[in-house]
Enzyme design. Structure first.
Site, PDB file in Angstrom:
ATOM      1  N   ASP A   8       0.839  -1.196   0.000  1.00  0.00           N
ATOM      2  CA  ASP A   8       0.000   0.000   0.000  1.00  0.00           C
ATOM      3  C   ASP A   8       0.877   1.251   0.000  1.00  0.00           C
ATOM      4  O   ASP A   8       2.018   1.213   0.456  1.00  0.00           O
ATOM      5  CB  ASP A   8      -0.890  -0.035   1.252  1.00  0.00           C
ATOM      6  CG  ASP A   8      -1.805   1.163   1.379  1.00  0.00           C
ATOM      7  OD1 ASP A   8      -2.324   1.640   0.350  1.00  0.00           O
ATOM      8  OD2 ASP A   8      -1.995   1.622   2.513  1.00  0.00           O
ATOM      9  N   ASP A  10      -0.382   4.940   1.001  1.00  0.00           N
ATOM     10  CA  ASP A  10      -0.676   5.853   2.110  1.00  0.00           C
ATOM     11  C   ASP A  10      -0.637   5.122   3.443  1.00  0.00           C
ATOM     12  O   ASP A  10      -1.367   4.154   3.662  1.00  0.00           O
ATOM     13  CB  ASP A  10      -2.047   6.512   1.920  1.00  0.00           C
ATOM     14  CG  ASP A  10      -2.135   7.280   0.619  1.00  0.00           C
ATOM     15  OD1 ASP A  10      -1.087   7.725   0.116  1.00  0.00           O
ATOM     16  OD2 ASP A  10      -3.254   7.437   0.096  1.00  0.00           O
TER      17      ASP A  10
END
Length: 177
Positions: A8, A10
């Protein structure tokens, strides 16, 4: 053939927590710390409701996010043994698409455009591992999961947790044995 890992952006590669604090102080004149928001949801973390969404939809937010400490070195190390994909549910904030691409090019130029996936629902991802800070992305994932520690996920304990990139590397190294 190398095993694959989805990472991922963020809260995992990009240190959005510190960026939220910085922008909050800039816009509201109030300094908050991690202790002020720990255990709260993203929508309730700051006194002004929905401020995280406000910042995430502001032009320039995603291009100026700092890199998570240790992320660049860790991703390079992971690439020695794994096929690495950056996976972001960027469709939630469509204006972020170009900014996230610019950010990745600046900070992770060694990741091919072929290994960047911007999507709306991560349940379609079919790698061997997923590293994410949101349980909503890990709960339906069919491979092995690593929950990257964040203020909003401290109350969840049903995924293997990593508090930083050193811990991620140790967990991934164990998987090679």
């Amino acid at each position: 053939m190398k095993r694959s890992v989805a990472i991922d952006m963020d809260g995992v590669l990009a240190d959005v927590e510190s960026h939220f604090f910085e922008w909050y102080k800039r816009d509201y004149g109030v300094s908050l710390t991690l202790q002020d928001i720990i255990g709260k949801t993203e929508d309730d973390a700051f006194p002004e409701k929905m401020v995280i969404r406000k910042f995430a939809t502001t032009p320039g937010f995603f291009t100026t996010v700092p890199v998570m400490p240790g992320a660049i070195e860790a991703v390079k190390k992971l690439m020695e043994d794994f096929e690495v994909y950056v996976v972001s549910a960027a469709m939630e904030f469509p204006q972020s698409l170009s900014e996230k691409r610019i950010w990745l090019t600046e900070h992770f130029p060694f990741i091919s455009w072929r290994n960047i996936i911007f999507c709306g629902d991560k349940s379609i991802i079919s790698t061997d591992f997923m590293i994410d800070d949101h349980i909503k992305n890990l709960d339906y994932f069919k491979g092995k999961t690593i929950l990257f520690n964040a203020f909003h996920n401290v109350s969840y304990h049903h995924h293997t947790r990593a508090n930083n990139w050193d811990e991620v590397l140790a967990l991934m190294q164990e998987s090679l044995l």
